[in-house]
Motif scaffolding. Structure first.
Motif, mmCIF file in Angstrom:
data_model
loop_
_atom_site.group_PDB
_atom_site.id
_atom_site.type_symbol
_atom_site.label_atom_id
_atom_site.label_comp_id
_atom_site.label_asym_id
_atom_site.label_seq_id
_atom_site.Cartn_x
_atom_site.Cartn_y
_atom_site.Cartn_z
ATOM 1 N N GLU A 280 0.871 -1.173 0.000
ATOM 2 C CA GLU A 280 0.000 0.000 0.000
ATOM 3 C C GLU A 280 0.913 1.228 0.000
ATOM 4 O OE1 GLU A 280 -3.055 -0.796 -0.448
ATOM 5 O OE2 GLU A 280 -2.782 -2.905 0.106
ATOM 6 N N HIS A 281 0.939 1.927 -1.127
ATOM 7 C CA HIS A 281 1.799 3.108 -1.283
ATOM 8 C C HIS A 281 0.931 4.344 -1.079
ATOM 9 C CE1 HIS A 281 5.278 5.338 -3.075
ATOM 10 N NE2 HIS A 281 4.322 6.207 -3.326
ATOM 11 N N PHE A 282 1.184 5.079 0.004
ATOM 12 C CA PHE A 282 0.379 6.246 0.354
ATOM 13 C C PHE A 282 1.018 7.499 -0.250
ATOM 14 C CE2 PHE A 282 -0.230 3.096 3.732
ATOM 15 C CZ PHE A 282 -1.611 2.975 3.713
ATOM 16 N N VAL A 283 0.201 8.277 -0.958
ATOM 17 C CA VAL A 283 0.729 9.395 -1.730
ATOM 18 C C VAL A 283 -0.249 10.563 -1.681
ATOM 19 C CG1 VAL A 283 -0.302 8.525 -3.881
ATOM 20 C CG2 VAL A 283 1.706 10.008 -3.995
ATOM 21 N N ASP A 284 0.270 11.761 -1.823
ATOM 22 C CA ASP A 284 -0.562 12.964 -1.899
ATOM 23 C C ASP A 284 -1.406 12.888 -3.170
ATOM 24 O OD1 ASP A 284 -1.607 15.548 -2.245
ATOM 25 O OD2 ASP A 284 0.191 16.511 -1.442
ATOM 26 N N PRO A 285 -2.741 12.960 -3.061
ATOM 27 C CA PRO A 285 -3.572 12.860 -4.269
ATOM 28 C C PRO A 285 -3.332 13.975 -5.274
ATOM 29 C CG PRO A 285 -4.890 13.508 -2.367
ATOM 30 C CD PRO A 285 -3.554 13.110 -1.838
ATOM 31 N N GLU A 286 -2.711 15.084 -4.832
ATOM 32 C CA GLU A 286 -2.426 16.192 -5.745
ATOM 33 C C GLU A 286 -1.046 16.096 -6.373
ATOM 34 O OE1 GLU A 286 -3.129 19.911 -3.823
ATOM 35 O OE2 GLU A 286 -5.226 19.437 -3.336
ATOM 36 N N ASP A 287 -0.256 15.108 -5.976
ATOM 37 C CA ASP A 287 1.080 14.938 -6.552
ATOM 38 C C ASP A 287 1.426 13.456 -6.592
ATOM 39 O OD1 ASP A 287 3.664 15.079 -7.449
ATOM 40 O OD2 ASP A 287 4.494 15.958 -5.605
ATOM 41 N N LYS A 288 1.166 12.824 -7.728
ATOM 42 C CA LYS A 288 1.448 11.396 -7.879
ATOM 43 C C LYS A 288 2.670 11.154 -8.769
ATOM 44 C CE LYS A 288 -3.332 10.038 -7.003
ATOM 45 N NZ LYS A 288 -4.560 9.391 -7.514
ATOM 46 N N SER A 289 3.568 12.143 -8.784
ATOM 47 C CA SER A 289 4.843 11.936 -9.471
ATOM 48 C C SER A 289 5.685 10.980 -8.644
ATOM 49 C CB SER A 289 5.575 13.267 -9.645
ATOM 50 O OG SER A 289 5.855 13.847 -8.379
ATOM 51 N N PHE A 290 6.750 10.441 -9.259
ATOM 52 C CA PHE A 290 7.603 9.493 -8.538
ATOM 53 C C PHE A 290 9.059 9.828 -8.838
ATOM 54 C CE2 PHE A 290 9.410 5.591 -6.998
ATOM 55 C CZ PHE A 290 8.515 5.181 -6.010
ATOM 56 N N PRO A 291 9.891 10.038 -7.802
ATOM 57 C CA PRO A 291 11.272 10.491 -8.038
ATOM 58 C C PRO A 291 12.123 9.509 -8.842
ATOM 59 C CG PRO A 291 10.914 9.907 -5.714
ATOM 60 C CD PRO A 291 9.578 9.939 -6.371
ATOM 61 N N LYS A 292 11.804 8.204 -8.761
ATOM 62 C CA LYS A 292 12.603 7.205 -9.480
ATOM 63 C C LYS A 292 11.912 6.730 -10.760
ATOM 64 C CE LYS A 292 14.204 3.921 -6.805
ATOM 65 N NZ LYS A 292 14.174 2.872 -5.748
ATOM 66 N N PHE A 293 10.943 7.500 -11.245
ATOM 67 C CA PHE A 293 10.192 7.062 -12.426
ATOM 68 C C PHE A 293 11.098 6.836 -13.635
ATOM 69 C CE2 PHE A 293 7.632 8.025 -16.269
ATOM 70 C CZ PHE A 293 6.754 6.958 -16.184
ATOM 71 N N SER A 294 12.170 7.628 -13.746
ATOM 72 C CA SER A 294 13.076 7.485 -14.901
ATOM 73 C C SER A 294 13.742 6.108 -14.931
ATOM 74 C CB SER A 294 14.140 8.587 -14.886
ATOM 75 O OG SER A 294 14.907 8.510 -13.692
ATOM 76 N N ASP A 295 13.789 5.422 -13.783
ATOM 77 C CA ASP A 295 14.400 4.088 -13.745
ATOM 78 C C ASP A 295 13.618 3.075 -14.576
ATOM 79 O OD1 ASP A 295 16.180 5.223 -12.023
ATOM 80 O OD2 ASP A 295 15.562 4.104 -10.239
ATOM 81 N N VAL A 296 12.315 3.305 -14.760
ATOM 82 C CA VAL A 296 11.478 2.332 -15.485
ATOM 83 C C VAL A 296 10.847 2.914 -16.742
ATOM 84 C CG1 VAL A 296 10.918 1.137 -13.326
ATOM 85 C CG2 VAL A 296 9.341 2.866 -14.212
ATOM 86 N N SER A 297 11.001 4.214 -16.977
ATOM 87 C CA SER A 297 10.253 4.866 -18.069
ATOM 88 C C SER A 297 10.593 4.303 -19.444
ATOM 89 C CB SER A 297 10.490 6.379 -18.050
ATOM 90 O OG SER A 297 11.862 6.669 -18.224
ATOM 91 N N ASP A 298 11.795 3.776 -19.607
ATOM 92 C CA ASP A 298 12.198 3.253 -20.921
ATOM 93 C C ASP A 298 11.881 1.769 -21.095
ATOM 94 O OD1 ASP A 298 13.149 5.719 -21.744
ATOM 95 O OD2 ASP A 298 15.174 5.337 -20.980
ATOM 96 N N LEU A 299 11.326 1.125 -20.077
ATOM 97 C CA LEU A 299 10.965 -0.288 -20.212
ATOM 98 C C LEU A 299 9.835 -0.433 -21.227
ATOM 99 C CD1 LEU A 299 10.877 -1.632 -16.535
ATOM 100 C CD2 LEU A 299 12.535 -2.204 -18.310
ATOM 101 N N GLU A 300 10.023 -1.320 -22.200
ATOM 102 C CA GLU A 300 8.991 -1.575 -23.209
ATOM 103 C C GLU A 300 8.363 -2.933 -22.914
ATOM 104 O OE1 GLU A 300 8.991 -0.539 -27.781
ATOM 105 O OE2 GLU A 300 9.895 -2.524 -27.491
ATOM 106 N N LEU A 301 7.045 -2.950 -22.809
ATOM 107 C CA LEU A 301 6.365 -4.201 -22.475
ATOM 108 C C LEU A 301 5.014 -4.258 -23.177
ATOM 109 C CD1 LEU A 301 4.434 -2.806 -20.159
ATOM 110 C CD2 LEU A 301 6.393 -3.237 -18.717
ATOM 111 N N TYR A 302 4.397 -5.427 -23.107
ATOM 112 C CA TYR A 302 3.087 -5.600 -23.731
ATOM 113 C C TYR A 302 2.009 -4.996 -22.841
ATOM 114 C CZ TYR A 302 4.965 -8.820 -27.219
ATOM 115 O OH TYR A 302 5.666 -9.365 -28.260
ATOM 116 N N MET A 303 1.215 -4.093 -23.424
ATOM 117 C CA MET A 303 0.111 -3.464 -22.704
ATOM 118 C C MET A 303 -1.180 -3.659 -23.480
ATOM 119 S SD MET A 303 1.412 0.026 -20.909
ATOM 120 C CE MET A 303 2.650 -0.039 -19.618
ATOM 121 N N PHE A 304 -2.266 -3.718 -22.721
ATOM 122 C CA PHE A 304 -3.584 -3.939 -23.304
ATOM 123 C C PHE A 304 -4.552 -2.895 -22.736
ATOM 124 C CE2 PHE A 304 -6.361 -7.843 -24.667
ATOM 125 C CZ PHE A 304 -6.750 -7.139 -25.795
ATOM 126 N N PRO A 305 -4.480 -1.648 -23.223
ATOM 127 C CA PRO A 305 -5.364 -0.594 -22.719
ATOM 128 C C PRO A 305 -6.827 -0.916 -23.012
ATOM 129 C CG PRO A 305 -3.553 0.322 -24.016
ATOM 130 C CD PRO A 305 -3.556 -1.152 -24.243
#
Length: 655
Positions: A280-305
């Motif tokens: 359970e990751h508790f976060v400010d509802p007005e700021d859902k940015s993540f400081p380590k997001f760049s660590d995974v942003s380039d991962l390419e995977l199969y998505m099914f929107p």
């Protein structure tokens, strides 16, 4: 049987074309001809049976209480199964709890009824059940309808395109069917009890929780928890304090959960007691940015929107960064956890091309959810949901705060006092209770969960017409809200700090499901050395393998056995699990036995000064001095060295 097995394993597992499987339980996936499906299904079932037979024979898991006939949905893990599970959980702790600096808790399995009343489980944690009208046997209504539709699509070669489209549509929206809709379809299609062909009762809700009582008087009702999350939510205040009153932070828990499934099937995939690992990751509802997001942003995977699902498109490969920037994934924190889940599953040994992330359709999401994704793994049963990653907004903390009277909030202090406008929604519970009787709590929850825009629209309608039409998702209907039932106002005041209820991002891992899919992804057969039979192999990674190394004296010889004991002592000192086999059977048979357990490395003692080390999948061997062998195996099993690396450092051995 061997001929059949060779044929099966040449066809299965299939590579899913552009990310879409040949067959899936979801109707919006591409479906081939019924003849292709029939052959494919036979291959899947034969493959599955070979895997399950091996798992049970080698005691990875077995039906619980077997000598008494067993109990559906309950399984025991044997020695190798326990080791695999422990290794998976150890990697989970390393990958999430340690690397993300999470707060781990361990809460009781027995939960007071009031907690699960507040969370909604007492009222809503149900499946629709039908009974055989003569024998009383129970079945899940949606499973019977799903099986009927799938069976028709697979086996009815005369099925018209129109009827096939109708059945696919039913599969797509089945999760949203009411009891009345399920009843109508069961009667329309003439569905009967699978075992007796007797008529079925009308569907009715069955609560899946095991009920108990706390204390000898029986006056304090309790339940075996259906999930581990509620223990974290009710401890939020203390965890927030422990974390220095700072957001964001994450709490994690591994533990048993219990669901009294109506008719459990599919082995480890649907059971009555199982292990969950939840965050359970508790976060400010007005700021859902993540400081380590760049660590995974380039991962390419199969998505099914969901848009692709509804339009009949296959899965697509896309980077997490692109998915967030295009609004496919709602926010960075949710995207970060999708990336971390992907890395965890693939590190375990799940095949990348048989793993996808499917977004929930609108009819699958709870009214309070912002966005939900499932990590689905393809197995012989089709696509299996193994991890859920959801943005649950502030629903859970609000529900427990309302019921307990204890504020579960966070604070943001301002440098200077601020004048703010606050939209205040206050349901009048007495009026709502009179109007909606037993459903009034669901209406209250829906009113409290409204966004500002929806609340302002309701306020305008109430002031203009005195009433407003309002959809309550939990009831699946539109109700009429009158002026007397809710107060909506805008207040201005100066504040020294902002007080808010955090949002929750929740990754929830079904450990048993992940392990079963891992078994299938790791299983293959190959010809024996003589070529006269097929040998079963589990290609577990060293991290997951139940036993890391076996030690074989080549022949029954006192000197060789003493060397084997010396090596065993060194392996123990390094913390490496091992097994010594001094049975004296042929070395080929001993290799085959350990390959079937997924042991990655085998040490054969054939001299007193040096030994051979064999790698399971390539069957290549190197020669290593006795004093070095434990160190080499340690490097291989903890990942500090690879087999290709040690091949460069030690002489190859040709058996």
């Amino acid at each position: 049987m061997e001929v059949l097995k060779k044929r099966v394993f040449s066809l299965w597992p299939p590579f899913h074309r552009s990310g879409a499987a040949f067959f899936t339980t979801k109707a919006y996936s591409t479906v081939p001809s019924t003849q292709t499906l029939s052959v494919q299904q036979q291959n899947r079932e034969a493959f599955r049976q070979a895997v399950v037979n091996t798992l049970e024979r080698r005691l990875f898991y077995i039906p619980s209480f077997k000598i008494y006939g067993g109990v559906a949905g309950l399984y025991d893990y044997g020695p190798p199964g326990c080791a695999v599970k422990a290794n998976v959980l150890a990697l989970w702790r390393q990958h999430f709890v340690l690397e993300e600096n999470m707060l781990e808790v361990d809460c009781p399995c027995v939960t007071p009824g009031i907690v699960l009343e507040a969370s909604g489980h007492v009222d809503k944690f149900t499946d629709l059940m039908v009974k055989d009208e003569k024998t009383g046997a129970c079945y899940r209504a949606d499973h019977l309808l799903k099986d009927f539709c799938k069976d028709k699509l697979e086996k009815d070669h005369k099925l018209s395109a129109e009827r096939a489209a109708e059945l696919r549509h039913i599969l797509a929206v089945l999760d949203d069917f009411s009891a009345e809709e399920l009843c109508a379809k069961i009667k329309e299609y003439g569905i009967t009890a699978p075992d007796t062909k007797n008529a079925l009762s009308n569907p009715y809700p069955f609560n899946l929780m095991f009920q108990t009582s706390i204390g000898p008087s029986g006056s304090s009702p309790g339940y075996m928890r259906p999930e581990t999350a509620q223990g974290i939510f009710v401890n939020f205040k203390d965890l927030y304090y422990y974390n220095g009153n700072k957001l964001p932070f994450a709490a994690a828990q591994i533990g048993q959960a219990f669901r009294n499934e109506i008719s459990p099937r599919q082995g480890l995939l649907r059971v009555r007691e199982f292990t969950l690992a939840e965050i359970e990751h508790f976060v400010d509802p007005e700021d859902k940015s993540f400081p380590k997001f760049s660590d995974v942003s380039d991962l390419e995977l199969y998505m099914f929107p969901r848009e692709d699902q509804m339009s009949g498109q296959p899965t697509r490969r896309i980077t997490i960064g692109e998915a967030v920037s295009q609004g496919i994934i709602d926010n960075e924190t949710l995207g970060y956890y999708i990336g971390r889940v992907y890395l965890f599953l693939t590190q375990l040994g799940i095949a990348k091309d048989r793993l996808r992330f499917r977004q929930h359709l609108e009819n699958e999401m709870a009214h309070y959810s912002v966005d939900c994704w499932d990590a689905e793994i393809e197995s012989s049963y089709g696509w299996i949901e193994c991890v859920g990653i959801a943005d649950r907004s502030a629903y859970d903390l609000n529900a427990h705060a309302d019921r307990s009277g204890v504020p579960l909030v966070a604070y943001e202090k301002y440098q200077q006092p601020r004048e703010v406008e606050k939209l205040v929604v206050v349901p009048v519970k007495k009026e709502l209770g009179l109007a909606f009787k037993g459903n009034h709590r669901m209406v209250v929850e829906a009113l409290e969960a409204m966004g500002d825009k929806e609340a302002m629209e309701m306020k305008a309608s109430l002031e203009g017409k005195g009433e407003c039409e309002f959809r309550v998702c939990a009831l699946n209907k539109v109700v009429t809200i009158k002026n007397s039932m809710v107060s909506i106002s805008i207040e201005k005041k100066k504040e020294q700090q902002r007080v808010f209820t955090p949002s929750v991002i929740e990754p929830s891992f079904g450990i048993g499901r992940i392990i079963y899919c891992l078994y299938e992804h790791s299983f293959y057969t190959r010809p024996s050395k003589g070529g006269d039979e097929q040998v079963n192999v589990f290609r577990f990674t060293p991290l997951v393998a139940p036993i890391k190394c076996t030690v074989f004296p080549l022949v029954q010889n006192r000197q060789y056995e003493d060397v084997a004991k010396q090596i065993a002592k060194s392996l123990t000192a390094f913390g490496i699990s091992y097994k010594i086999d001094v049975t004296g059977t042929s070395i080929g048979k001993r290799y085959a036995r350990t390959d079937e357990l997924g042991v990655p490395f085998a040490v054969t003692v054939d001299t007193t000064s040096s030994v051979t080390v064999r790698e399971r999948d390539s069957k290549q061997q190197i020669r290593v001095d006795v004093d070095e062998v434990a160190s080499v195996v340690k490097q291989l099993t903890d990942g500090t060295s690879t087999w290709a690396g040690v091949l460069l450092r030690y002489p190859a051995h040709s058996p």
